[in-house]
Scaffold this motif. Sequence first.
Motif, PDB file in Angstrom:
ATOM      1  N   LEU A 528       0.814  -1.220   0.000  1.00 18.29           N
ATOM      2  CA  LEU A 528       0.000   0.000   0.000  1.00 18.29           C
ATOM      3  C   LEU A 528       0.846   1.270   0.000  1.00 18.29           C
ATOM      4  CD1 LEU A 528      -2.778  -1.069   2.545  1.00 18.29           C
ATOM      5  CD2 LEU A 528      -2.865  -1.105   0.039  1.00 18.29           C
ATOM      6  N   SER A 549      -2.167   3.889   2.290  1.00 17.25           N
ATOM      7  CA  SER A 549      -2.345   3.196   3.573  1.00 17.25           C
ATOM      8  C   SER A 549      -3.346   3.895   4.489  1.00 17.25           C
ATOM      9  CB  SER A 549      -0.991   3.049   4.278  1.00 17.25           C
ATOM     10  OG  SER A 549      -0.439   4.323   4.576  1.00 17.25           O
ATOM     11  N   PHE A 552      -6.714   2.530   4.631  1.00 15.84           N
ATOM     12  CA  PHE A 552      -6.856   1.179   5.168  1.00 15.84           C
ATOM     13  C   PHE A 552      -6.255   1.094   6.568  1.00 15.84           C
ATOM     14  CE2 PHE A 552      -6.978   0.863   0.581  1.00 15.84           C
ATOM     15  CZ  PHE A 552      -8.125   0.119   0.377  1.00 15.84           C
ATOM     16  N   GLN A 562      -8.329  -8.840   2.751  1.00 21.14           N
ATOM     17  CA  GLN A 562      -8.351  -7.908   3.874  1.00 21.14           C
ATOM     18  C   GLN A 562      -8.739  -6.503   3.419  1.00 21.14           C
ATOM     19  OE1 GLN A 562      -4.331  -8.570   5.194  1.00 21.14           O
ATOM     20  NE2 GLN A 562      -4.948  -9.972   6.847  1.00 21.14           N
ATOM     21  N   LEU A 563      -8.293  -6.112   2.224  1.00 21.40           N
ATOM     22  CA  LEU A 563      -8.654  -4.790   1.685  1.00 21.40           C
ATOM     23  C   LEU A 563     -10.170  -4.699   1.479  1.00 21.40           C
ATOM     24  CD1 LEU A 563      -5.809  -4.329  -0.970  1.00 21.40           C
ATOM     25  CD2 LEU A 563      -6.039  -3.108   1.198  1.00 21.40           C
ATOM     26  N   TYR A 566     -11.847  -4.397   4.919  1.00 24.84           N
ATOM     27  CA  TYR A 566     -11.684  -3.085   5.541  1.00 24.84           C
ATOM     28  C   TYR A 566     -12.520  -2.026   4.833  1.00 24.84           C
ATOM     29  CZ  TYR A 566      -9.658   0.897   7.893  1.00 24.84           C
ATOM     30  OH  TYR A 566      -9.512   2.035   8.656  1.00 24.84           O
ATOM     31  N   ALA A 567     -12.479  -2.012   3.509  1.00 27.99           N
ATOM     32  CA  ALA A 567     -13.272  -1.012   2.781  1.00 27.99           C
ATOM     33  C   ALA A 567     -14.759  -1.190   3.058  1.00 27.99           C
ATOM     34  CB  ALA A 567     -12.995  -1.105   1.286  1.00 27.99           C
ATOM     35  N   GLN A 570     -16.056   0.533   6.117  1.00 27.58           N
ATOM     36  CA  GLN A 570     -16.168   1.988   6.047  1.00 27.58           C
ATOM     37  C   GLN A 570     -17.406   2.451   5.268  1.00 27.58           C
ATOM     38  OE1 GLN A 570     -13.727   3.805   7.784  1.00 27.58           O
ATOM     39  NE2 GLN A 570     -13.303   1.674   8.417  1.00 27.58           N
ATOM     40  N   TYR A 579     -16.498   6.090   3.968  1.00 32.57           N
ATOM     41  CA  TYR A 579     -15.353   6.820   4.514  1.00 32.57           C
ATOM     42  C   TYR A 579     -15.745   8.215   5.016  1.00 32.57           C
ATOM     43  CZ  TYR A 579     -12.086   3.256   2.820  1.00 32.57           C
ATOM     44  OH  TYR A 579     -11.397   2.066   2.613  1.00 32.57           O
ATOM     45  N   ALA A 589      -8.808   4.674  -1.738  1.00 26.97           N
ATOM     46  CA  ALA A 589      -9.315   3.301  -1.775  1.00 26.97           C
ATOM     47  C   ALA A 589      -9.618   2.885  -3.199  1.00 26.97           C
ATOM     48  CB  ALA A 589     -10.538   3.177  -0.888  1.00 26.97           C
ATOM     49  N   THR A 592      -6.546   2.067  -5.153  1.00 27.17           N
ATOM     50  CA  THR A 592      -5.988   0.769  -4.765  1.00 27.17           C
ATOM     51  C   THR A 592      -6.678  -0.364  -5.521  1.00 27.17           C
ATOM     52  OG1 THR A 592      -5.475   1.614  -2.561  1.00 27.17           O
ATOM     53  CG2 THR A 592      -5.529  -0.780  -2.836  1.00 27.17           C
TER      54      THR A 592
END
Length: 605
Positions: A528, A549, A552, A562-563, A566-567, A570, A579, A589, A592
């Motif tokens: 990241l 980063s 995340f 995992q991305l 996490y997204a 949010q 977010y 994000a 990414t």
Amino acid sequence: MTRPTATRRRSILCRLGVAISLIAAPAVAIAGAPSALAGPTPTTHAISTTTNPDVDGTGHCKNGNEAVNCNIYDGKEFVWLTGLPANAGLDSGSYFFAVLVPGGQANPNDGGANNLSDDYDAYTNRTFSIADNGAISYTGSHDIANNKIRLMPYADTTNPGGVYILAVCSLANGYPVDPSTCKYDAFKVGESANAEAPTITKTADGAYTNSYTWAITKDVDKTLVQGGGSTATFNYTVGVTHDGGTVSDVGVTGIITVFNPNTSSVHIDDVTDVLSDGTVCTVTGAGPQDIPAGDTDFAYTCQLAGLPQGALDNTAEVAWSNQSVGSAFLPGDTAGFTFTRVAFTGTQVDECASVSDSYAGTLGTVCVGDPNPTTFTYSRTVPVPVDTCVSYDNTATFTTNDTGTTGSASQTVTVCGKDYGLTMGFWQNKNGQAIITGGASTASVCNSATWLRQFAPFQDLSATATCAKVGTYVTNVIKAANASGASMNAMLKAQMLATALDVYFSDAALGGNKISSPLPLGGVKIDLTKVCSVLSLSGSCTGSMISTSSAFGGATSMTVSQLLTYASSQSNVGGSVWYGQVKKTQELAKDTFDAINNSQALVAP
């Protein structure tokens, strides 16, 4: 002392001449001092005088072995220069000889106050050379026979006992010579009713050990290559250095020779040896004793704390008390001899090191005197892996030549591949749609729908959606992102959806590896800290590398699964609020997932 006329000298030269026998002799003085103490190169072996019975007949040696080493002669003309028997002699090189009065050792060159040879011929007529096999070459007017040189002509000694000193001096460093380049031997001519005082000569060999310590370094032009081509090349530099050395075992050794010119033994009280810096040396076998006629040798050793800072002289002395020698009286006295400017030879320890490398093999050998440091370079090319990182350890090692001391230095380099995601354009076209709509179902509910609904942004997809409806859902989300004036939320949702489909359809345990990915994309860890900020229409990176980063939780790397998780955390259901509606974070994000979908995301080490 009466010197002959020039005419008579020429007659003597023609009649007598000189010769030498050179057989190997024990080492007595070695050159090679460090620059601060460097001096002339001394001769390295002992010398002596003897007769030459094949030329002059027998009976001229009154004490000693007339074939090897005589001490007392019945005439000056019967004295020849020789070496010592087996394993003795002079090294190959050029020399000259001179006959001196005792005490003349301070200046054996022509013109010296006690030189008995220079009135008859110059040193050039007394110069000879020695080959490696011990054979001599001499072209002067002195007699030469049986590898011996006759010393005559030379003047009478002023010594009351008829004692002479023979000097043989190395010409390795030119002329005039330093007395320390010479070796000396005493002899006597004639017999006397009076007791004669002993004389003394000596050798001196300075030596020390210099031990070197080595170190090694290893550098590489880069330690990480990510997602660049099919191979990666690393350029290594190995540097080997040494210190100036540690000096130890400094000392002076040699032989002290006491010459008794009498036919009867002489009682001596002691033999001592001292250096000019005050160091007292140990003389083996010294102390009160009777010494026979001729030469008596004493070995000695001097120990020093370190190399001397200037010239160092070495003085030996023999002492005796009042005594009767045969029927004659010898008054007590001392005799001394000083060896000037002792040269020190260094024995190097670990002066070389062999260098090798766990990959490149043998790199070479480095020695003191080579560039310090000495460097070696080589390259290593390795394949770029798929969806993972591989590390390569390279270790360079040195081994010293004497003690076998080793040292090493290592570098680890890492090569990382890139992901193999597919774009949201793919999932909108017929090929992507065919994969979605052809997916497996459970009780008429498309399995991909159930899987996608675990993420909050996609929970607006019907829980009972068929695979056909999933295809339609994907098309509509992507169209909304591509619409003019689309919000950042819409673009983020579409890119994340494409990434989720990449994960689902690259894993045999989920939707099957329908996109022929080398590895399940969900387990690939993404760097990241280096995410492309701008991608071209063809999917290549045209912008700068940025860190995402902060989108995340500050992580520097995460797996693709995992991305997604996490997204999702949010976002609200359906992805309309994301977010905290901070557009900049949403964009990070989105970038990414966009990089992943274009196979431009770098795998983290």
